[in-house]
Design a protein around this motif. Structure first.
Motif, short mmCIF file in Angstrom:
data_model
loop_
_atom_site.label_atom_id
_atom_site.label_comp_id
_atom_site.label_asym_id
_atom_site.label_seq_id
_atom_site.Cartn_x
_atom_site.Cartn_y
_atom_site.Cartn_z
N LYS B 227 32.61 -2.70 -42.26
CA LYS B 227 32.38 -3.38 -43.82
C LYS B 227 32.12 -2.63 -44.83
O LYS B 227 31.38 -1.74 -44.89
N GLY B 228 32.47 -2.46 -46.12
CA GLY B 228 31.58 -1.74 -47.10
C GLY B 228 33.65 -0.73 -47.50
O GLY B 228 34.80 -0.91 -46.64
N ASP B 229 33.51 -0.61 -48.94
CA ASP B 229 34.23 -0.30 -49.30
C ASP B 229 34.97 1.47 -49.00
O ASP B 229 36.32 1.94 -49.01
N ILE B 230 33.44 1.74 -48.53
CA ILE B 230 33.62 3.87 -47.93
C ILE B 230 34.06 3.70 -46.68
O ILE B 230 33.35 3.07 -45.66
N VAL B 242 25.21 9.65 -40.83
CA VAL B 242 25.61 8.50 -41.18
C VAL B 242 25.93 6.89 -41.06
O VAL B 242 25.75 6.29 -42.10
N ARG B 243 24.87 7.16 -40.16
CA ARG B 243 25.33 5.68 -38.80
C ARG B 243 23.98 5.30 -39.75
O ARG B 243 23.25 3.81 -40.11
N GLU B 244 22.86 5.89 -39.70
CA GLU B 244 21.34 5.45 -40.39
C GLU B 244 21.49 5.21 -41.68
O GLU B 244 21.07 4.45 -42.01
N ALA B 245 22.46 5.52 -43.13
CA ALA B 245 22.42 5.45 -44.14
C ALA B 245 23.34 4.25 -44.53
O ALA B 245 23.04 3.20 -45.09
N PHE B 246 24.56 4.05 -43.09
CA PHE B 246 25.93 2.93 -43.43
C PHE B 246 25.55 2.48 -42.39
O PHE B 246 26.78 2.91 -42.14
N PRO B 247 24.83 1.64 -41.49
CA PRO B 247 24.79 1.15 -40.04
C PRO B 247 26.33 0.18 -40.52
O PRO B 247 26.50 0.38 -39.21
N ASP B 248 26.21 -0.52 -41.19
CA ASP B 248 27.67 -1.36 -40.96
C ASP B 248 28.65 -0.34 -41.83
O ASP B 248 30.09 -1.37 -41.35
N ALA B 249 29.12 0.48 -42.11
CA ALA B 249 30.38 1.13 -42.57
C ALA B 249 31.54 1.28 -41.26
O ALA B 249 31.08 1.85 -40.96
N GLY B 317 24.97 11.01 -51.81
CA GLY B 317 25.98 11.78 -51.78
C GLY B 317 27.37 10.93 -52.88
O GLY B 317 28.17 10.92 -53.36
N VAL B 318 27.40 9.49 -52.32
CA VAL B 318 28.34 8.22 -52.12
C VAL B 318 27.43 7.68 -53.43
O VAL B 318 28.71 6.49 -53.47
N GLY B 319 26.63 8.01 -54.26
CA GLY B 319 26.41 7.04 -55.83
C GLY B 319 25.41 5.94 -54.83
O GLY B 319 25.09 4.97 -55.94
N GLY B 320 25.18 6.24 -53.72
CA GLY B 320 23.92 4.81 -52.99
C GLY B 320 22.62 5.18 -53.32
O GLY B 320 22.61 6.02 -54.56
N THR B 321 21.70 4.51 -53.64
CA THR B 321 20.26 4.43 -54.16
C THR B 321 19.55 5.13 -52.44
O THR B 321 19.58 3.74 -51.10
N ALA B 322 18.79 6.05 -52.63
CA ALA B 322 17.88 6.85 -52.02
C ALA B 322 16.32 5.31 -51.91
O ALA B 322 16.46 5.04 -52.60
N VAL B 323 16.40 5.39 -49.90
CA VAL B 323 14.84 5.49 -50.76
C VAL B 323 13.27 6.02 -51.71
O VAL B 323 13.41 7.07 -51.58
N VAL B 324 12.32 5.52 -51.68
CA VAL B 324 11.74 6.01 -52.97
C VAL B 324 10.57 5.98 -52.53
O VAL B 324 10.29 5.92 -51.14
#
Lengths: 194, 581
Positions: B227-230, B242-249, B317-324
């Motif tokens: 799922k998702g645009d990217i 990539v799987r870690e950052a965007f598991p559903d992409a 890199g894709v404009g997402g927010t990283a863990v604080v």
């Protein structure tokens, strides 16, 4: 199980890699997915060494990200401080208070930070310091500091102590097994909150 | 089938055995070393430490021609050395399967550059496979041999440090029953005279076209809907990030990064709103996508070509927010690597620094002589460059009328790897330099591997022992002397003599690596009543020493847990305050 993130930091030659190997092996024995990361080569020549272990139902990245470590096991104070920003807001750090100078300190160009223990206290939520080197020397083997620290860290690990014991058996040479077990036991219960 | 937790390199060794591999050859190099270390202990195969990577690949080519599955292993820069046979074995093709396992080092944990091996795959026009974890590393070895035999091509199996050295769960399989082939006997195919090579080049181009078709359907390249645009295209360890950052992409995992599956890439690109290509080092896949006319929304501009990527850099890199997270604790002193307590290199560099010599360096533990307190290495390029470089310097300086004898410092394994040719050149072409060969009887920096000079083979069995001193004499070096790197006074005297003498001089230290051979002498302690705090001993740059301020001028302490008793610091002490009795 949600992924549990561990960082193990120390100085090349301290046995950081064996500790992470045992934790990874224990996670495998407990039926979890596990990934472990370490660095070989030039970094091992007395330099800063970092090993990372992640385990849970499914692990993708072998690398613990900044702000995501549940537990930091520090073999040396300066190397502990170096990785504090990897801890979660409520993360735990357990570390050996015995410092090892850097080459800059040895040649008289730099001074070892005198306030290192305060720095660690200030920058982490739950801090558990103790002299693991002293415990290892008492056990009779200065190099067993890695098993002492593992013993002390065991109460923070979501792993069954019996699988950790099996993992030790699988990971150390037979003739050193008793010594390593002894060092592990000597570490258990060390470092209560100050 | 059993489960084990293995590093990528251990898994590749396991995969080699499962694939029925028979000949394995390698030169040690982080992060590739452990593959052959594991294979050296296996029964029923030939596993060797070769003299260098070129030799290793040629040995593997010979194994393939003999009719058994063969593999050469090396780090990325080793492929530069092995590039000559690689480019032409790409023309001849193989007999039994041939795999070139290469480990790249993004982030340069233990390397002199960050070159991307995939360019070699494109240059040689051979397939490049990239596993994403240890289990794939294992299974891809067999797949690589099958691909090699099916398409009559050498296959590059590329890893990176995080694939080679990270451990993950592996399900082992039983070794395959592989039938050996007859010894290759096909002159037009295997003898690359121009007339034959012209025909083979046509075959290479046809083969590449067939491989492109194969890439469309091969299991290596797998689309994971999401799922998702990217939509992400990723290979190797970047796939895990990539799987870690965007598991559903949605993700297209490229297990084969050369040649690329054009139709599959187009179809994936068409199925997503935005395309992100996540690859460590160069924009190798990205460039080819752009050449296909596809739009890459997030490529090298978002994920830098220098160093490693992380899940965090991908999110950002894709404009997402990283863990604080908190900022690193500021102002901490660094802990660079350094010579082990007791290392023989310490004595050598103590004298080189004292004499302020100009050093042409080489690759090994002794490269650390470039760091303080010695700061006594002025160039280090690649394996073997110390001697040839010093020769060129000596000629250039002579033409300028400058009387200065450069010093080459090189270790035993590196000397055998590619220092010999430099020394031949220097002697033959009237060189005027001092060559110091620090023979510690092992390949030290990579953890202590055997070589032709140690008297043992990779398995540890007795082997003929090359005599470096005699070899230097045979090359024609007139002045060859043995030195004791722990005897500072004598070392200084000999170096001064040899620097004053004209022509090529070779000094050889024959003291074992203290780490590899567990050499340990009685530790020193300091007599604080006589120590004046002059800090002379600290010039030895040993981490067992530390300066304690206080009193008149302070004093030095020795950490007995670290001290190896080598005596170098005690020889620097004017007041005899270093005691080990």
């Amino acid at each position: 199980m949600k992924v549990f993130n561990i960082l193990i930091a120390g100085v090349g030659g301290q046995g950081v890699l064996l500790t992470s190997k045992i934790i990874a092996e224990a996670a495998l024995l407990q039926g979890l997915d596990v990934k472990q990361s370490e660095v070989h080569g030039m970094a091992q020549r007395g330099g800063s060494v970092l090993s990372q272990v992640r385990f849970g139902d499914k692990v993708f990245s072998p690398i613990v990200a900044e702000g995501e470590a549940d537990l930091l096991i520090g073999f040396e104070p300066l190397e502990t401080a170096r990785y504090l920003h990897f801890l979660r807001e409520d993360g735990t750090v357990i570390y050996n208070t015995r410092s090892i100078g850097t080459i800059g300190v040895s040649i008289g160009k730099e001074t070892y930070p005198q306030d290192i223990h305060e720095t660690i206290q200030k920058n982490a939520y739950a801090v558990h310091p103790f002299d693991a080197t002293h415990v290892a020397v008492e056990v009779g083997e200065k190099r067993a500091v890695n098993l002492v620290l593992l013993g002390a860290a065991i109460r923070f690990l979501p792993l069954d102590p019996s699988v950790v014991d099996n993992a030790i058996t699988n990971s150390v040479p037979k003739k050193l097994l008793e010594l390593n077990r002894k060092a592990f036991q000597a570490g258990v219960g060390q470092a209560s909150i100050r | 089938m059993t489960k084990a937790i293995l590093s990528g390199n251990e898994a590749i060794a396991r995969g080699f055995l499962e694939a029925g591999g028979k000949v394995a050859a390698a030169y040690p190099g982080t992060p590739s070393t452990e593959v052959l270390e594991v294979l050296s202990q296996a029964k029923g195969i030939h596993a060797e430490w070769s003299t260098n990577e070129k030799v290793a690949l040629e040995v593997a080519i010979g194994g393939s021609l003999s009719g058994v599955r063969s593999m050469a292993c090396m780090k990325h820069v080793g492929v530069n050395v092995a590039a000559d046979p690689l480019m032409t074995v790409a023309y001849t093709g193989v007999n039994a399967g041939l795999v070139l396992m290469v480990a790249d080092d993004p982030g340069m944990f233990s390397s002199q550059n960050e070159q991307d091996t995939r360019h070699y795959a494109r240059m040689a026009k051979v397939p490049c496979l990239e596993p994403v974890d240890s289990d794939e590393a294992r299974s891809y070895v067999r797949a690589a041999f099958e691909l090699s035999e099916a398409f009559d091509t050498p296959v590059i199996l590329r890893t990176t440090t995080r694939i080679s050295h990270c451990k993950s769960v592996v399900e082992t399989a039983e070794p395959a029953a592989v039938k050996d082939k007859d010894l290759a006997n096909d002159v037009p195919k295997y003898v690359m005279l121009p007339a034959n090579a012209k025909k083979r080049h046509l075959v290479v181009e046809e083969r590449l076209a067939k491989l492109r078709d194969h890439a469309e359907t091969a299991a290596f390249n797998e689309i994971r809907p999401g799922k998702g645009d990217i939509g992400f295209i990723a290979n190797g360890i970047a796939y895990q990030y990539v799987r870690e950052a965007f598991p559903d992409a949605p993700v297209l995992k490229l297990g084969m990064t050369y040649p690329l599956p054009e139709k599959k890439l187009r179809a994936f690109a068409a199925s997503v709103a935005k395309l992100a290509v996540v690859e460590e080092l160069d924009g190798f896949v990205e460039e080819q996508l752009k050449a296909l006319g596809l739009t890459v929304h997030f490529g090298k501009a978002a994920f830098p070509p220098c160093g490693e990527l992380t899940a965090r850099t991908i999110r950002e890199g894709v404009g997402g927010t990283a863990v604080v997270c908190k900022l690193p604790v500021g102002g901490l002193i660094v802990r660079p690597p350094t010579f082990c307590p007791g290392c023989s290199h310490r004595g050598l560099y103590t004298i080189i620094a004292k004499l302020k010599l100009y050093v042409s360096g080489d690759i090994g533990c002794y490269t650390l002589g470039a760091l303080p307190p010695f700061s006594s290495m002025h160039t280090c390029i690649c394996m073997g460059a110390s001697i040839s470089g010093a020769h060129g310097m000596s000629r250039g300086l002579a033409l300028k009328g400058v009387k200065q004898k450069p010093v080459a410092v090189i270790g035993d394994s590196t000397f055998l790897h590619s220092g010999i040719t430099g020394l031949i050149d220097m002697v033959y072409n009237g060189g005027d330099a001092l060559v110091v060969i620090m023979n510690n009887d092992t390949t030290g920096m990579t953890g202590g591997q055997e070589h032709a000079g140690t008297g043992r083979s990779a398995s540890g069995a007795a082997a003929p022992k090359l005599d470096i001193g005699k070899l230097c004499q045979a090359i024609g070096a007139q002045r060859v002397r043995e030195i004791d790197a722990y005897n500072l006074k004598e070392l200084e005297q000999i170096m001064k003599e040899e620097l004053a003498a004209p022509g090529t001089a070779v000094l050889i230290s024959n003291q074992p690596c203290v780490l590899r051979y567990k050499v340990s002498k009685k530790p020193y302690h300091v007599d604080t009543t006589t120590c004046t705090g002059c800090k002379m001993c600290l010039k030895s740059g040993c981490i067992a020493l530390s300066f304690v301020p206080g009193g008149k001028k302070g004093h030095v302490e020795v950490d007995a847990l670290l001290c190896n008793g080598c005596s170098v610091c005690s020889q620097l002490c004017a007041t005899k305050s270093m005691i080990n009795t």
